[in-house]
Design a protein around this motif. Structure first.
Motif, PDB file in Angstrom:
ATOM      1  N   HIS A 119       0.820  -1.219   0.000  1.00  0.00           N
ATOM      2  CA  HIS A 119       0.000   0.000   0.000  1.00  0.00           C
ATOM      3  C   HIS A 119       0.849   1.262   0.000  1.00  0.00           C
ATOM      4  O   HIS A 119       0.322   2.366  -0.081  1.00  0.00           O
ATOM      5  CB  HIS A 119      -0.917   0.020   1.230  1.00  0.00           C
ATOM      6  CG  HIS A 119      -1.699  -1.237   1.393  1.00  0.00           C
ATOM      7  ND1 HIS A 119      -1.234  -2.301   2.142  1.00  0.00           N
ATOM      8  CD2 HIS A 119      -2.878  -1.632   0.883  1.00  0.00           C
ATOM      9  CE1 HIS A 119      -2.114  -3.286   2.095  1.00  0.00           C
ATOM     10  NE2 HIS A 119      -3.115  -2.907   1.330  1.00  0.00           N
ATOM     11  N   ASN A 120       2.168   1.089   0.148  1.00  0.00           N
ATOM     12  CA  ASN A 120       3.060   2.251   0.207  1.00  0.00           C
ATOM     13  C   ASN A 120       4.474   1.814  -0.179  1.00  0.00           C
ATOM     14  O   ASN A 120       4.726   0.626  -0.401  1.00  0.00           O
ATOM     15  CB  ASN A 120       3.044   2.882   1.613  1.00  0.00           C
ATOM     16  CG  ASN A 120       3.333   1.835   2.693  1.00  0.00           C
ATOM     17  OD1 ASN A 120       4.295   1.085   2.593  1.00  0.00           O
ATOM     18  ND2 ASN A 120       2.471   1.762   3.713  1.00  0.00           N
ATOM     19  N   GLN A 153      -6.655   4.861  -2.976  1.00  0.00           N
ATOM     20  CA  GLN A 153      -5.590   5.863  -3.131  1.00  0.00           C
ATOM     21  C   GLN A 153      -5.538   6.475  -4.524  1.00  0.00           C
ATOM     22  O   GLN A 153      -4.741   7.376  -4.772  1.00  0.00           O
ATOM     23  CB  GLN A 153      -4.219   5.227  -2.844  1.00  0.00           C
ATOM     24  CG  GLN A 153      -4.078   4.672  -1.431  1.00  0.00           C
ATOM     25  CD  GLN A 153      -2.619   4.419  -1.084  1.00  0.00           C
ATOM     26  OE1 GLN A 153      -1.842   5.353  -0.921  1.00  0.00           O
ATOM     27  NE2 GLN A 153      -2.241   3.170  -0.986  1.00  0.00           N
ATOM     28  N   ILE A 157      -1.015   6.488  -6.603  1.00  0.00           N
ATOM     29  CA  ILE A 157      -0.109   5.643  -5.815  1.00  0.00           C
ATOM     30  C   ILE A 157       0.826   4.857  -6.742  1.00  0.00           C
ATOM     31  O   ILE A 157       1.999   4.632  -6.430  1.00  0.00           O
ATOM     32  CB  ILE A 157      -0.878   4.698  -4.838  1.00  0.00           C
ATOM     33  CG1 ILE A 157       0.085   3.823  -4.018  1.00  0.00           C
ATOM     34  CG2 ILE A 157      -1.898   3.837  -5.546  1.00  0.00           C
ATOM     35  CD1 ILE A 157       0.987   4.553  -3.075  1.00  0.00           C
TER      36      ILE A 157
END
Ligand SMILES: Cc1ncc(COP(=O)(O)OP(=O)(O)O)c(N)n1
Ligand SMILES: Cc1ncsc1CCOP(=O)(O)O
Ligand SMILES: [Mg+2]
Length: 219
Positions: A119-120, A153, A157
């Protein structure tokens, strides 16, 4: 057997269909067959949520879906359940941040395909270090197919991760349809991963075909 080459992985990720018995409007074996006829490039067996099959029934259902994939040359990935993937001699496993540790899964599965959710940037870099063959990034858009999904997001992203030098094969997931798949590909994804766009469609064949046309015409 060697690890999958990243260029082959990128091709396989183009239209990645994910499904379990609870996602389908029609008979699931028919849904998968139609999706393959429509041109999907990879399949993930994801049997979870309320009413999901367990134990012997889950195994037997997975085996039937795997047989369809085998006959048609579509790699078969198992979500979450590493032991099931090994028992079936599946082509790979997909795990998330709340599942078994990616390094341990890599040790267990040898050269099989390993997909990891990120997610990041930190999670993406950790997945790469642990031996992921691809990362799944999302939700990109709001989704009704995952009860515990994080906040959407947007395609940004993906653009952000690519800008930070993340060059591993990457598939976008969450709320993706034939209408928005183009912008996800333009942000730098190698492919799109969908549940409802195909599994809930009146015609999974046509839904898959539309996604395939959008994604391949975007190359
Ligand atoms: C291709 C792909 N990307 C992400 C996911 C989500 O995995 P996870 O975060 O472990 O959530 P569950 O699917 O297990 O609910 C995925 N399955 N596939
Ligand atoms: C499994 C998963 N992980 C992030 S979003 C999602 C669900 C995707 O389903 P849909 O394509 O129906 O939005
Ligand atoms: Mg998981």
């Amino acid at each position: 057997m060697a690890r999958i080459a990243s260029e082959v992985m990128r091709e396989r990720l183009k239209v990645y269909f994910i499904m379990g018995s609870t996602n389908c409007k029609k008979q699931p074996l028919e849904v998968l067959t139609e999706a393959i006829d429509g041109g999907i490039t990879l399949f993930q067996f994801r049997e979870k949520g309320s009413g999901a099959l367990v134990g012997e029934q889950k195994y037997e259902f997975a085996r039937q879906l795997q047989n369809i994939c085998k006959k048609r040359g579509i790699p078969f990935i198992v979500n979450d359940d590493v032991e099931l993937a090994l028992a079936l001699d599946a082509d790979g496993v997909h795990i998330g941040q709340d599942d078994e540790d990616a390094r341990i899964v890599r040790e267990k599965i040898g050269d099989k395909i390993l997909g990891v959710s990120a997610h990041n940037l930190k999670e993406a870099q950790a997945a790469i270090a642990a031996g992921a063959d691809y990362i799944g990034v999302g939700p990109i858009y709001p989704t009704k197919s995952k009860e515990d999904a994080k906040k959407a997001q947007g395609p940004e992203i993906i653009r952000f991760l690519r800008g930070q030098g993340v060059d591993i094969p990457l598939v976008a997931i969450g709320g993706i349809t034939a209408e928005n798949a183009g912008e996800v590909m333009n942000a730098g994804a190698d492919g799109v991963s969908v549940i409802s766009a195909i599994a809930s469609a009146a015609s999974p064949f046509l839904a898959a075909k539309q996604l395939v046309q959008t994604v391949f015409n975007n190359d």
